[in-house]
Write a protein that holds these residues in place. Structure first.
Motif, PDB file in Angstrom:
ATOM      1  N   ALA A 170      -7.004 102.108 -23.557  1.00  0.00           N
ATOM      2  CA  ALA A 170      -5.768 101.341 -23.398  1.00  0.00           C
ATOM      3  C   ALA A 170      -5.760 100.054 -24.202  1.00  0.00           C
ATOM      4  O   ALA A 170      -4.695  99.600 -24.654  1.00  0.00           O
ATOM      5  N   LEU A 171      -6.940  99.437 -24.420  1.00  0.00           N
ATOM      6  CA  LEU A 171      -6.960  98.071 -24.977  1.00  0.00           C
ATOM      7  C   LEU A 171      -7.885  97.894 -26.171  1.00  0.00           C
ATOM      8  O   LEU A 171      -8.070  96.764 -26.630  1.00  0.00           O
ATOM      9  N   ALA A 172      -8.445  98.949 -26.695  1.00  0.00           N
ATOM     10  CA  ALA A 172      -9.489  98.825 -27.719  1.00  0.00           C
ATOM     11  C   ALA A 172      -9.092  97.936 -28.892  1.00  0.00           C
ATOM     12  O   ALA A 172      -9.860  97.063 -29.315  1.00  0.00           O
ATOM     13  N   GLN A 173      -7.912  98.111 -29.432  1.00  0.00           N
ATOM     14  CA  GLN A 173      -7.514  97.382 -30.640  1.00  0.00           C
ATOM     15  C   GLN A 173      -6.722  96.113 -30.358  1.00  0.00           C
ATOM     16  O   GLN A 173      -6.293  95.426 -31.294  1.00  0.00           O
ATOM     17  N   ARG A 174      -6.542  95.779 -29.103  1.00  0.00           N
ATOM     18  CA  ARG A 174      -5.817  94.552 -28.773  1.00  0.00           C
ATOM     19  C   ARG A 174      -6.663  93.329 -29.089  1.00  0.00           C
ATOM     20  O   ARG A 174      -7.856  93.273 -28.794  1.00  0.00           O
ATOM     21  N   ARG A 175      -6.039  92.303 -29.703  1.00  0.00           N
ATOM     22  CA  ARG A 175      -6.721  91.025 -29.878  1.00  0.00           C
ATOM     23  C   ARG A 175      -6.959  90.421 -28.506  1.00  0.00           C
ATOM     24  O   ARG A 175      -6.065  90.415 -27.658  1.00  0.00           O
ATOM     25  N   ILE A 176      -8.156  89.913 -28.272  1.00  0.00           N
ATOM     26  CA  ILE A 176      -8.469  89.439 -26.924  1.00  0.00           C
ATOM     27  C   ILE A 176      -7.572  88.275 -26.512  1.00  0.00           C
ATOM     28  O   ILE A 176      -7.268  88.104 -25.337  1.00  0.00           O
ATOM     29  N   SER A 177      -7.119  87.481 -27.496  1.00  0.00           N
ATOM     30  CA  SER A 177      -6.239  86.361 -27.158  1.00  0.00           C
ATOM     31  C   SER A 177      -4.846  86.822 -26.764  1.00  0.00           C
ATOM     32  O   SER A 177      -4.072  86.061 -26.182  1.00  0.00           O
ATOM     33  N   SER A 178      -4.523  88.092 -27.068  1.00  0.00           N
ATOM     34  CA  SER A 178      -3.176  88.600 -26.752  1.00  0.00           C
ATOM     35  C   SER A 178      -3.121  89.279 -25.386  1.00  0.00           C
ATOM     36  O   SER A 178      -2.045  89.633 -24.913  1.00  0.00           O
ATOM     37  N   ILE A 179      -4.261  89.487 -24.750  1.00  0.00           N
ATOM     38  CA  ILE A 179      -4.301  90.160 -23.460  1.00  0.00           C
ATOM     39  C   ILE A 179      -3.931  89.159 -22.373  1.00  0.00           C
ATOM     40  O   ILE A 179      -4.523  88.086 -22.272  1.00  0.00           O
ATOM     41  N   THR A 180      -2.970  89.493 -21.567  1.00  0.00           N
ATOM     42  CA  THR A 180      -2.462  88.587 -20.536  1.00  0.00           C
ATOM     43  C   THR A 180      -2.754  89.144 -19.138  1.00  0.00           C
ATOM     44  O   THR A 180      -3.068  90.333 -18.992  1.00  0.00           O
ATOM     45  N   PRO A 181      -2.631  88.310 -18.106  1.00  0.00           N
ATOM     46  CA  PRO A 181      -2.766  88.828 -16.739  1.00  0.00           C
ATOM     47  C   PRO A 181      -1.796  89.964 -16.440  1.00  0.00           C
ATOM     48  O   PRO A 181      -2.118  90.877 -15.683  1.00  0.00           O
ATOM     49  N   VAL A 182      -0.615  89.916 -17.052  1.00  0.00           N
ATOM     50  CA  VAL A 182       0.355  91.000 -16.858  1.00  0.00           C
ATOM     51  C   VAL A 182      -0.194  92.300 -17.420  1.00  0.00           C
ATOM     52  O   VAL A 182      -0.044  93.378 -16.815  1.00  0.00           O
ATOM     53  N   ASP A 183      -0.842  92.233 -18.590  1.00  0.00           N
ATOM     54  CA  ASP A 183      -1.437  93.436 -19.184  1.00  0.00           C
ATOM     55  C   ASP A 183      -2.521  94.004 -18.275  1.00  0.00           C
ATOM     56  O   ASP A 183      -2.614  95.225 -18.089  1.00  0.00           O
TER      57      ASP A 183
END
Length: 375
Positions: free
Chosen positions: A106-119
């Protein structure tokens, strides 16, 4: 040249320039790298305010390199897995399975700074649709540990794993095995594995501790048995042999004479002698150390079905041992030592189950105390 803009004001920390769009851009140098504000500003005052905030972060040590958050969760996870050289391989294996099977898809390529509590909450909600609450919590714990690592190494200022609602783990009903239940399972086991049942129920050993026993673990003259190794599952599902997970797990315990007789019968059937000190008491058909998955599927589950106890796990034997220790009023310190618990609260809170006989005895004692005078 108008296209390049011009520096309209120089700050002691960073600089502000007016762009052709008539908006203002702020930037500053730190550790040899130029950092530009993620947005432009309507006024130069707003740009200066942003610089002032960044300056405070630099001075009080809370500054985080904005470009650090560009790392993908996949890269961060790989760094986290290798960050603790003291972590047991069995734990690494469980963490790797959670990452590979549930988190990175689900999150492998997401930038860590872009991951939010909502995600994070959204991911937990999706897990909850198809996984048991305990599994969801295990997966979340791994994700939280990965992102907490990013905070510790100054890749993130805050973790997005905050304020997340997790499913409630309802206590599972576990059948309290009786001595008759244990006997039925042992009788249904193949001859070379029946002793495993008694070691689980009488000694309170974990499956890995039973599978790790060698001939040198047994002292029939002194009626004792020692736990110094256990079998666990490593990375890729391979079987590994190592020490117990805590110092409390390493222990030498008294062996009941009745169980010693069963041990003697077992080693005689396998033609083992004291000269075979390194030989395991229980092995596969090929003669190697046992793996739990194959044992459960090929030996344990068929035996419990025959015994009419489908759904019972090997660990229920250990719970039966803990319950018996409490019911027989063995002091908590001795019970803790026999079960190999580092914390005595585990002995009572997790494993000890009330038995029907003990409950009836308690009822009789309370009735005698409070109601005997009415007769």
């Amino acid at each position: 040249m108008a296209g390049k803009g011009r520096v309209s004001k120089r700050s002691r920390f960073g600089s502000v320039r007016k762009l052709p769009s008539r908006r203002y851009q702020a930037s500053y140098w730190h550790f040899g790298e130029r950092h530009v504000a993620p947005t432009t500003f309507r006024t130069s005052t707003e740009a200066e305010d942003w610089l002032s905030t960044e300056k405070v972060k630099v001075l009080n040590g809370s500054w985080i390199n904005p470009s650090a958050g560009n790392m993908s969760l996949a890269e961060l996870s790989a760094r986290w897995l290798s960050a603790n050289p003291g972590k047991r391989e069995s734990t690494l294996s469980r963490d790797e399975i959670a990452l590979r099977g549930h988190i990175l898809p689900a999150l492998a390529q997401r930038r860590i700074s872009s991951i939010t509590p909502v995600d994070v909450q959204s991911l937990v909600n999706r897990w909850s649709e198809r996984q048991a609450p305990a599994t969801v919590r295990r997966n979340y714990d791994v994700l939280r540990a990965v992102l907490n690592h990013a905070v510790r190494v100054d890749l993130l200022a805050r973790t997005p794993c905050r304020g997340v609602n997790l499913p409630t783990v309802e206590p599972r009903y576990r059948r309290a095995l009786t001595s008759d239940d244990v006997a039925k399972i042992a009788e249904a086991m193949p001859d070379d594995h029946a002793l495993m049942v008694w070691l689980g129920a009488v000694m309170g050993f974990r499956w890995g501790e039973v599978a790790g026993l060698r001939m040198r673990s047994i002292d029939l003259h002194r009626l004792s048995i020692s736990v110094t190794e256990q079998v666990t599952r490593g990375i890729g599902g391979r079987t590994i042999i190592g020490p117990p997970k805590s110092k409390a797990g390493v222990r030498t315990l008294a062996l009941p004479p009745e169980l010693a007789e069963l041990v003697l019968q077992h080693i005689s059937r396998r033609d083992l002698t004291s000269a075979d000190g390194e030989a395991h008491l229980f092995v596969t058909e090929a003669g190697g150390p046992m793996g739990y998955s194959n044992f459960r599927r090929r030996i344990w589950e068929p035996a419990t079905r025959v015994a009419g106890l489908s759904g019972v796990g090997f660990h229920d034997l250990r719970r039966a041992a803990a319950t018996a220790l409490v019911a027989e009023m063995v002091d908590i310190k001795t019970a803790q030592a026999r079960l190999g618990h580092a914390d005595p609260r585990l002995t009572l809170a997790i494993y000890a189950q009330a038995t029907t006989d003990a409950d009836q005895l308690a009822a009789a004692k309370l009735g005698a105390r409070f109601l005997s005078s009415r007769s």
